[in-house]
Design an enzyme around this catalytic site. Sequence first.
Site, mmCIF file in Angstrom:
data_model
loop_
_atom_site.group_PDB
_atom_site.id
_atom_site.type_symbol
_atom_site.label_atom_id
_atom_site.label_comp_id
_atom_site.label_asym_id
_atom_site.label_seq_id
_atom_site.Cartn_x
_atom_site.Cartn_y
_atom_site.Cartn_z
ATOM 1 N N ASP A 35 7.560 -0.370 6.788
ATOM 2 C CA ASP A 35 7.041 0.482 5.680
ATOM 3 C C ASP A 35 7.375 1.662 6.291
ATOM 4 O O ASP A 35 7.184 2.418 7.382
ATOM 5 C CB ASP A 35 5.377 0.497 5.400
ATOM 6 C CG ASP A 35 5.187 1.129 3.884
ATOM 7 O OD1 ASP A 35 5.428 2.435 4.132
ATOM 8 O OD2 ASP A 35 4.678 0.365 2.987
ATOM 9 N N ILE A 36 8.114 2.493 5.287
ATOM 10 C CA ILE A 36 8.547 3.896 5.674
ATOM 11 C C ILE A 36 7.313 5.131 5.865
ATOM 12 O O ILE A 36 7.022 6.054 6.461
ATOM 13 C CB ILE A 36 9.457 4.549 4.683
ATOM 14 C CG1 ILE A 36 9.020 4.757 3.387
ATOM 15 C CG2 ILE A 36 10.719 3.888 4.825
ATOM 16 C CD1 ILE A 36 9.944 5.577 2.588
ATOM 17 N N VAL A 102 5.063 0.191 -6.529
ATOM 18 C CA VAL A 102 6.306 -0.349 -6.850
ATOM 19 C C VAL A 102 6.322 -1.546 -7.480
ATOM 20 O O VAL A 102 5.788 -2.574 -7.214
ATOM 21 C CB VAL A 102 7.048 -0.613 -5.425
ATOM 22 C CG1 VAL A 102 8.222 -0.983 -5.691
ATOM 23 C CG2 VAL A 102 7.231 0.767 -4.703
ATOM 24 N N HIS A 106 5.430 -7.388 -3.657
ATOM 25 C CA HIS A 106 5.851 -7.191 -2.034
ATOM 26 C C HIS A 106 4.208 -7.630 -1.425
ATOM 27 O O HIS A 106 3.485 -7.216 -2.164
ATOM 28 C CB HIS A 106 6.276 -5.992 -1.973
ATOM 29 C CG HIS A 106 5.555 -4.650 -2.552
ATOM 30 N ND1 HIS A 106 5.439 -4.489 -4.000
ATOM 31 C CD2 HIS A 106 4.503 -3.680 -1.971
ATOM 32 C CE1 HIS A 106 4.503 -3.403 -4.177
ATOM 33 N NE2 HIS A 106 3.822 -3.010 -2.901
ATOM 34 N N HIS A 108 2.011 -6.828 1.686
ATOM 35 C CA HIS A 108 1.860 -5.685 2.849
ATOM 36 C C HIS A 108 1.364 -6.571 4.087
ATOM 37 O O HIS A 108 0.463 -7.458 4.024
ATOM 38 C CB HIS A 108 0.777 -4.748 2.479
ATOM 39 C CG HIS A 108 1.450 -3.869 1.413
ATOM 40 N ND1 HIS A 108 1.832 -2.508 1.793
ATOM 41 C CD2 HIS A 108 1.411 -4.030 0.187
ATOM 42 C CE1 HIS A 108 2.114 -1.929 0.601
ATOM 43 N NE2 HIS A 108 1.583 -2.797 -0.499
#
Length: 120
Positions: A35-36, A102, A106, A108
């Site tokens: 993750d950014i 988003v 996804h 996490h």
Amino acid sequence: MHRAYNDANIFAKILRGEIPNDTVYEDDYVLAFRDINPQKQIHALIIPKGRYTDLTNFCDRASDNEIIGLMRAVPKVIDALGVDEMGYRIISNIGEDGQQEVPHLHLHILGGEVVGPLVS
């Protein structure tokens, strides 16, 4: 209720190679990357390569191979991140109330330190 998939979302762009990522694991069904904006010492995301908005949409529409592919990828990503022994948390936010940012499914993966209570 299924929301329409938006091909302009950031994960779709990452899958198309338009945006770089720090890949942790990749196979025919998933891409996992760091993750950014990490929320813990270790924070990675696992996304299916198909056009699925969330977990419900994925379970309703994905092929058996895609579902199995995602589930089999999870321990491979956990191993690549090195969090198996110390523990980790898997989260999938869905919809507005779940604070999904988003609109592409996804998962996490959070670890590397005490993650804390699920709800404060």
